[in-house]
Design a protein around this motif. Sequence first.
Motif, PDB file in Angstrom:
ATOM      1  N   SER A   9       1.807 -20.847 -37.756  1.00 35.79           N
ATOM      2  CA  SER A   9       0.570 -20.373 -38.378  1.00 35.79           C
ATOM      3  C   SER A   9      -0.069 -19.348 -37.467  1.00 35.79           C
ATOM      4  CB  SER A   9      -0.373 -21.551 -38.595  1.00 35.79           C
ATOM      5  OG  SER A   9      -1.546 -21.139 -39.260  1.00 35.79           O
ATOM      6  N   LYS A  45      -2.601  -5.693 -36.874  1.00 36.32           N
ATOM      7  CA  LYS A  45      -2.047  -7.039 -37.120  1.00 36.32           C
ATOM      8  C   LYS A  45      -1.014  -6.982 -38.248  1.00 36.32           C
ATOM      9  CE  LYS A  45      -4.305 -10.689 -39.573  1.00 36.32           C
ATOM     10  NZ  LYS A  45      -5.419 -11.642 -39.616  1.00 36.32           N
ATOM     11  N   TYR A  46      -1.376  -6.328 -39.358  1.00 41.76           N
ATOM     12  CA  TYR A  46      -0.457  -6.238 -40.502  1.00 41.76           C
ATOM     13  C   TYR A  46       0.724  -5.346 -40.165  1.00 41.76           C
ATOM     14  CZ  TYR A  46      -3.980  -8.722 -43.019  1.00 41.76           C
ATOM     15  OH  TYR A  46      -4.853  -9.699 -43.400  1.00 41.76           O
TER      16      TYR A  46
HETATM   17  C1  LIG Z   1       1.538  -9.356 -40.944  1.00 37.70           C
HETATM   18  C2  LIG Z   1       1.032  -9.991 -42.210  1.00 37.70           C
HETATM   19  C3  LIG Z   1       1.716  -9.761 -43.416  1.00 37.70           C
HETATM   20  C4  LIG Z   1       1.297 -10.395 -44.597  1.00 37.70           C
HETATM   21  N1  LIG Z   1       2.005 -10.190 -45.750  1.00 37.70           N
HETATM   22  C5  LIG Z   1       1.635 -10.827 -46.902  1.00 37.70           C
HETATM   23  C6  LIG Z   1       2.391 -10.684 -48.122  1.00 37.70           C
HETATM   24  O1  LIG Z   1       3.418  -9.998 -48.190  1.00 37.70           O
HETATM   25  N2  LIG Z   1       1.957 -11.353 -49.229  1.00 37.70           N
HETATM   26  C7  LIG Z   1       0.827 -12.127 -49.225  1.00 37.70           C
HETATM   27  O2  LIG Z   1       0.485 -12.699 -50.260  1.00 37.70           O
HETATM   28  N3  LIG Z   1       0.101 -12.314 -48.082  1.00 37.70           N
HETATM   29  C8  LIG Z   1       0.473 -11.680 -46.929  1.00 37.70           C
HETATM   30  N4  LIG Z   1      -0.258 -11.882 -45.771  1.00 37.70           N
HETATM   31  C9  LIG Z   1      -1.403 -12.813 -45.796  1.00 37.70           C
HETATM   32  C10 LIG Z   1      -1.044 -14.206 -45.251  1.00 37.70           C
HETATM   33  O3  LIG Z   1       0.168 -14.689 -45.822  1.00 37.70           O
HETATM   34  C11 LIG Z   1      -2.145 -15.211 -45.591  1.00 37.70           C
HETATM   35  O4  LIG Z   1      -3.385 -14.747 -45.092  1.00 37.70           O
HETATM   36  C12 LIG Z   1      -1.842 -16.626 -45.059  1.00 37.70           C
HETATM   37  O5  LIG Z   1      -2.779 -17.539 -45.595  1.00 37.70           O
HETATM   38  C13 LIG Z   1      -1.922 -16.657 -43.538  1.00 37.70           C
HETATM   39  O6  LIG Z   1      -1.495 -17.916 -43.047  1.00 37.70           O
HETATM   40  P1  LIG Z   1      -1.883 -18.392 -41.530  1.00 37.70           P
HETATM   41  O7  LIG Z   1      -3.406 -18.474 -41.499  1.00 37.70           O
HETATM   42  O8  LIG Z   1      -1.255 -19.721 -41.383  1.00 37.70           O
HETATM   43  O9  LIG Z   1      -1.387 -17.372 -40.576  1.00 37.70           O
HETATM   44  C14 LIG Z   1       0.140 -11.248 -44.587  1.00 37.70           C
HETATM   45  C15 LIG Z   1      -0.536 -11.459 -43.375  1.00 37.70           C
HETATM   46  C16 LIG Z   1      -0.117 -10.837 -42.198  1.00 37.70           C
HETATM   47  C17 LIG Z   1      -0.865 -11.082 -40.904  1.00 37.70           C
END
Ligand SMILES: Cc1cc2nc3c(=O)[nH]c(=O)nc-3n(C[C@H](O)[C@H](O)[C@H](O)COP(=O)(O)O)c2cc1C
Length: 160
Positions: A9, A45-46
């Motif tokens: 996460s 970050k992204y």
């Molecule tokens: C580098 C990155 C890429 C992501 N790509 C996607 C995606 O392709 N599709 C989507 O629905 N969310 C995407 N997200 C959003 C995350 O999947 C979402 O915020 C998730 O709840 C994060 O989980 P975590 O808090 O456990 O890290 C992305 C986030 C990051 C940081």
Amino acid sequence: MGTLVVYFSFDGNTKFIAEKIAETINADIIELKSSKKYPTEGFSKYFWGGKSVIFGEKPKLINDSIDFNRYETVFIGTPVWAGSYTPPIKSFIRQYKLQGKRIALFACHGGNGAEKCFAKLKAALPGNKFIGEMAFLEPKKNSEESSNKAVKWADGLRTI
Ligand SMILES: Cc1cc2nc3c(=O)[nH]c(=O)nc-3n(C[C@H](O)[C@H](O)[C@H](O)COP(=O)(O)O)c2cc1C
């Protein structure tokens, strides 16, 4: 034989769900920790996170080694990154090469990509039995609903 919830996460959403699942079914829980640090804010970050998925990075995990002989059922959780699972999960899959396990998949996402993520995870984990999969939309923003959903799902898998 026991059950393990293993997850990565970045922002805490998958952690939130993983803890609910483990609590519900009284499973062991391990948070995968990567040696690689990603930027935690804004565009970078992204950018760096997405790039690491596209380039198939497998950062070294700094966790102690996991003894999978103890576990028959494994829940694997990841955020969706760039329509796939995260690099530390890729490292985990490569390191342990799980075989003959009952596997349940869960993913947190921001709106799309969970189905693709599950399909890729299944393709990367041949030789196992998939007992369930569940996607959670930004759980920390919908905490009560997501928590209930996680509890119900995990509870329902006990009998499978
Ligand atoms: C580098 C990155 C890429 C992501 N790509 C996607 C995606 O392709 N599709 C989507 O629905 N969310 C995407 N997200 C959003 C995350 O999947 C979402 O915020 C998730 O709840 C994060 O989980 P975590 O808090 O456990 O890290 C992305 C986030 C990051 C940081």
